[in-house]
Design a protein around this motif. Sequence first.
Motif, mmCIF file in Angstrom:
data_model
loop_
_atom_site.group_PDB
_atom_site.id
_atom_site.type_symbol
_atom_site.label_atom_id
_atom_site.label_comp_id
_atom_site.label_asym_id
_atom_site.label_seq_id
_atom_site.Cartn_x
_atom_site.Cartn_y
_atom_site.Cartn_z
ATOM 1 N N TYR A 1 -11.088 4.894 -6.718
ATOM 2 C CA TYR A 1 -10.554 5.363 -7.992
ATOM 3 C C TYR A 1 -9.765 6.650 -7.818
ATOM 4 O O TYR A 1 -8.769 6.883 -8.505
ATOM 5 C CB TYR A 1 -11.719 5.586 -8.951
ATOM 6 N N MET A 2 -10.213 7.503 -6.867
ATOM 7 C CA MET A 2 -9.587 8.804 -6.681
ATOM 8 C C MET A 2 -8.431 8.774 -5.686
ATOM 9 O O MET A 2 -7.801 9.796 -5.445
ATOM 10 C CB MET A 2 -10.635 9.819 -6.192
ATOM 11 N N THR A 3 -8.133 7.640 -5.098
ATOM 12 C CA THR A 3 -7.065 7.563 -4.108
ATOM 13 C C THR A 3 -5.701 7.730 -4.764
ATOM 14 O O THR A 3 -5.388 7.068 -5.742
ATOM 15 C CB THR A 3 -7.109 6.214 -3.366
ATOM 16 N N ILE A 4 -4.891 8.609 -4.196
ATOM 17 C CA ILE A 4 -3.526 8.797 -4.677
ATOM 18 C C ILE A 4 -2.634 7.745 -4.021
ATOM 19 O O ILE A 4 -2.679 7.543 -2.805
ATOM 20 C CB ILE A 4 -3.028 10.210 -4.353
ATOM 21 N N THR A 5 -1.841 7.078 -4.828
ATOM 22 C CA THR A 5 -0.945 6.038 -4.337
ATOM 23 C C THR A 5 0.484 6.387 -4.706
ATOM 24 O O THR A 5 0.764 6.729 -5.858
ATOM 25 C CB THR A 5 -1.305 4.666 -4.931
ATOM 26 N N VAL A 6 1.367 6.317 -3.719
ATOM 27 C CA VAL A 6 2.794 6.539 -3.947
ATOM 28 C C VAL A 6 3.491 5.189 -3.938
ATOM 29 O O VAL A 6 3.412 4.446 -2.954
ATOM 30 C CB VAL A 6 3.408 7.448 -2.858
ATOM 31 N N TYR A 7 4.150 4.858 -5.025
ATOM 32 C CA TYR A 7 4.898 3.604 -5.135
ATOM 33 C C TYR A 7 6.381 3.902 -4.936
ATOM 34 O O TYR A 7 6.994 4.614 -5.739
ATOM 35 C CB TYR A 7 4.687 2.980 -6.517
ATOM 36 N N TYR A 8 6.929 3.357 -3.855
ATOM 37 C CA TYR A 8 8.343 3.638 -3.577
ATOM 38 C C TYR A 8 8.887 2.603 -2.604
ATOM 39 O O TYR A 8 8.141 1.874 -1.951
ATOM 40 C CB TYR A 8 8.511 5.055 -3.013
ATOM 41 N N TRP A 9 10.225 2.604 -2.493
ATOM 42 C CA TRP A 9 10.894 1.667 -1.574
ATOM 43 C C TRP A 9 10.580 1.965 -0.114
ATOM 44 O O TRP A 9 10.614 1.071 0.722
ATOM 45 C CB TRP A 9 12.402 1.727 -1.788
ATOM 46 N N GLY A 10 10.326 3.217 0.185
ATOM 47 C CA GLY A 10 10.101 3.556 1.581
ATOM 48 C C GLY A 10 8.966 4.554 1.750
ATOM 49 O O GLY A 10 8.646 5.315 0.823
ATOM 50 N N PRO A 11 8.343 4.574 2.938
ATOM 51 C CA PRO A 11 8.574 3.604 4.005
ATOM 52 C C PRO A 11 7.841 2.268 3.839
ATOM 53 O O PRO A 11 8.174 1.300 4.498
ATOM 54 C CB PRO A 11 8.039 4.321 5.252
ATOM 55 N N ALA A 12 6.856 2.206 2.935
ATOM 56 C CA ALA A 12 6.024 0.997 2.871
ATOM 57 C C ALA A 12 6.648 -0.120 2.053
ATOM 58 O O ALA A 12 6.195 -1.257 2.118
ATOM 59 C CB ALA A 12 4.647 1.341 2.288
ATOM 60 N N GLY A 13 7.693 0.193 1.282
ATOM 61 C CA GLY A 13 8.236 -0.798 0.373
ATOM 62 C C GLY A 13 9.368 -1.628 0.915
ATOM 63 O O GLY A 13 10.076 -2.288 0.160
ATOM 64 N N GLY A 14 9.568 -1.598 2.230
ATOM 65 C CA GLY A 14 10.591 -2.437 2.843
ATOM 66 C C GLY A 14 11.814 -1.687 3.320
ATOM 67 O O GLY A 14 12.664 -2.257 4.011
ATOM 68 N N MET A 15 11.951 -0.406 2.959
ATOM 69 C CA MET A 15 13.057 0.422 3.440
ATOM 70 C C MET A 15 12.481 1.548 4.293
ATOM 71 O O MET A 15 11.605 2.292 3.846
ATOM 72 C CB MET A 15 13.860 0.993 2.264
ATOM 73 N N ASN A 16 12.977 1.673 5.516
ATOM 74 C CA ASN A 16 12.392 2.603 6.478
ATOM 75 C C ASN A 16 12.945 4.015 6.290
ATOM 76 O O ASN A 16 13.599 4.577 7.163
ATOM 77 C CB ASN A 16 12.665 2.098 7.900
ATOM 78 N N MET A 17 12.661 4.595 5.132
ATOM 79 C CA MET A 17 13.144 5.937 4.823
ATOM 80 C C MET A 17 12.245 6.551 3.753
ATOM 81 O O MET A 17 11.402 5.883 3.165
ATOM 82 C CB MET A 17 14.605 5.886 4.360
ATOM 83 N N TYR A 18 12.454 7.869 3.493
ATOM 84 C CA TYR A 18 11.646 8.588 2.511
ATOM 85 C C TYR A 18 12.364 8.773 1.172
ATOM 86 O O TYR A 18 11.736 8.787 0.125
ATOM 87 C CB TYR A 18 11.227 9.955 3.068
ATOM 88 N N GLY A 19 13.678 8.963 1.191
ATOM 89 C CA GLY A 19 14.487 9.006 -0.016
ATOM 90 C C GLY A 19 14.004 9.960 -1.093
ATOM 91 O O GLY A 19 13.624 11.097 -0.826
#
Length: 222
Positions: free
Chosen positions: A30-48
């Motif tokens: 429940y306390m885990t912070i999650t970052v939703y974004y294209w990169g790097p985990a969303g298929g684009m190898n960058m931070y943007g």
Amino acid sequence: FFSCARRHCGRRRRGVLYSQLRRLERFLEYMTITVYYWGPAGGMNMYGRAIGIYATLKAAGVAYVEAGPNARPELSSFAPPAVDLGDGVVVGQAPACLTALGEKFNLGGATFAEKARVQQAMLDFNDIFGEHAKFVDDKERKDKWFSYLDKKIAAGGTGWAAGTASPTIADFHGVFAFEWVVKKQIDFSEYKSLTAWWDKIKAFPAVNELYASCVDGRTMIP
């Protein structure tokens, strides 16, 4: 009798321990912070656009999970990046995410005055990103912006964007903005305080860790 009692107590202790561990697992999930974004985990190898978010979390020493943009909860934000703050609250748009994280982890200014300056500095950098393409042809606009930032950093006396003792969410968002300035080969070398800030923030451990991870095709921006 005593042998049966010991076995029974042992089973009860194991049952209680298992129940406590399950509650702890649910709490941590429940306390885990999650970052939703294209990169790097969303298929684009960058931070943007999430550069500042990742740098803030690293500076706070907080573990986080990366997820693709389509994994974010429905109606949580119109577009990524978005952040689940660890309590079920999801915030979208980089400046809003950074404001929330800065408040949560004390990286948004220590006093009311500092928080106000940090917000201003962060949105100044956001405007730099929004306008940087104009700077290629509009020298007057470029000089007006860079002179303003240069004087503000110098007046702050610490070398950081909002005059704080250490970098804040404003400085981390500035990395994103100035990565685009550099990519467009827009020169700001005549502005000494601004140039010193750029060198300083890139060397800061949380930011330097992002740069160091740019291997095997990973980049800071697209």
